[in-house]
Design an enzyme around this catalytic site. Structure first.
Site, PDB file in Angstrom:
ATOM      1  N   ASP A  62      11.923  -8.689  -3.310  1.00 31.38           N
ATOM      2  CA  ASP A  62      12.219  -7.835  -4.458  1.00 31.38           C
ATOM      3  C   ASP A  62      13.564  -7.132  -4.312  1.00 31.38           C
ATOM      4  OD1 ASP A  62      10.354  -7.953  -6.486  1.00 31.38           O
ATOM      5  OD2 ASP A  62       8.986  -6.513  -5.571  1.00 31.38           O
TER       6      ASP A  62
ATOM      7  N   LYS B   6       2.645 -14.368 -11.364  1.00 31.20           N
ATOM      8  CA  LYS B   6       3.426 -14.820 -10.204  1.00 31.20           C
ATOM      9  C   LYS B   6       2.695 -15.926  -9.451  1.00 31.20           C
ATOM     10  CE  LYS B   6       5.434 -10.221  -9.696  1.00 31.20           C
ATOM     11  NZ  LYS B   6       5.292  -8.925  -9.026  1.00 31.20           N
TER      12      LYS B   6
ATOM     13  N   GLN C 166       3.253  -4.637  -4.803  1.00 34.18           N
ATOM     14  CA  GLN C 166       3.204  -4.526  -6.262  1.00 34.18           C
ATOM     15  C   GLN C 166       3.246  -3.045  -6.655  1.00 34.18           C
ATOM     16  OE1 GLN C 166       3.195  -7.239  -8.343  1.00 34.18           O
ATOM     17  NE2 GLN C 166       3.326  -5.843 -10.063  1.00 34.18           N
TER      18      GLN C 166
END
Ligand code: NAD
Length: 277
Positions: A120, A51, A95
């Site tokens: 997300d 990322k 994460q």
């Protein structure tokens, strides 16, 4: 058989995304993503690094906050809240997976991310689609594979991957069957589909017995076998059956690159929205 190559699709879509980040920067609101990682699982670190690399290339800043495995919930939530409240941060990601000690508290921890920063789409409280589902949609678009009037079989029903992918198929006009670990006869369900999308995390789950000529198969699964990354589809067995009119996304190099692209498209959406307010 057509290979649904996510690296090619992503490279083609990169220009548009980079232009959006350049426009934000020119308006004095450069895009920035904060990724909070707890503990140093090597697979998580690899995803975070991917990322970082992609974001930097596209023109968005990526801030990686690595907290020790034993960090307490209160301290973690305080860190997330501080990032969330920072006007210089456009999106916040926690994460996953969290270490075992925090897993049962995941929902409460993720709730510290506000919908305006939830890149997300994990809180379900904003307009965004989770990145994997968005990436699958863009991969199908890139290769001109429509879903309207088709039968789609989605294997996997997790909140972040399978369920939003099934929703994408429904919105695009497919008749959708969702399969999961309790499905009695998976091969029967997949045989009836025009498009199979699999997100189970079980290498080889979809093999010769599950496919027929002309189907499109999108493999979301990622598992590690030794040093190699493998998907849920036994490609060597399935590809010859899918035949010249079929399509298959490889692992690695299929949905994975598209997910990272889509994540930063979500970031661009959030930054543009927040900047207009
Ligand atoms: P998960 O474990 O939360 O969900 C797995 C789903 O698969 C469940 O709904 C389960 O019922 C179903 N399943 C498991 N075994 C099955 C079986 N034998 N038959 C039918 N269904 C079965 O996992 P997840 O977070 O949804 O991720 C799924 C996979 O996708 C993992 O391999 C993950 O690494 C991968 N993933 C890839 C990307 C990407 O960018 N390509 C992004 C996210 C996740």
């Amino acid at each position: 058989m057509k290979i649904l190559d996510g690296r090619i699709a992503r490279a083609s879509l990169m220009k548009g995304l980079a232009a959006r980040f350049a426009a934000l920067a020119a308006r004095g609101a450069p895009a920035s993503l904060a990724i909070v990682q707890v503990g140093a699982r090597p697979d998580s670190t690899a995803y975070v690094n991917a990322k970082k690399r992609f974001g930097t290339e596209a023109g968005a800043a990526v801030k990686h906050i690595l907290l020790p495995e034993g960090v307490g919930e209160a301290e973690l939530v305080a860190e997330i809240r501080a990032l969330d409240a920072d006007p210089a941060v456009g999106g916040v990601i926690v994460q996953l997976p969290l270490p075992d000690g925090l897993k049962s508290r995941q929902a409460a921890i993720l709730a510290a991310v506000s919908p305006a920063k939830d890149v997300d789409a994990i809180t379900g409280a904003n307009e965004l689609r989770p990145a994997t589902a968005r990436g699958v949609g863009e991969l199908l678009d890139f290769y001109g594979i429509g879903l309207a009037g088709k039968k789609a079989c989605v294997i996997g029903r997790s909140a972040l991957v399978g369920a939003p992918t099934a929703e994408l198929c429904r919105e695009r006009g497919a008749s959708v069957t969702v399969c999961h670990s309790k499905t009695a006869d998976l091969a029967k369900e997949t045989a009836a589909a025009d498009v199979i999308i699999v997100a189970a995390g079980k290498p080889g789950l979809v093999g010769a017995a599950h496919v027929r000529p002309g189907q499109t198969v999108v493999d979301i699964g990622i598992s590690r076998e030794g040093d190699a990354l493998v998907g849920d589809v036994d490609a060597a067995a399935a590809a010859p059956i899918l035949g010249p009119d079929g399509a298959l996304s490889p692992v690695p190099g299929g949905v994975g690159p598209m997910t990272v692209l889509a994540l930063f498209e979500n970031l661009a959406d959030l930054c543009e929205n927040n900047h207009h307010e």
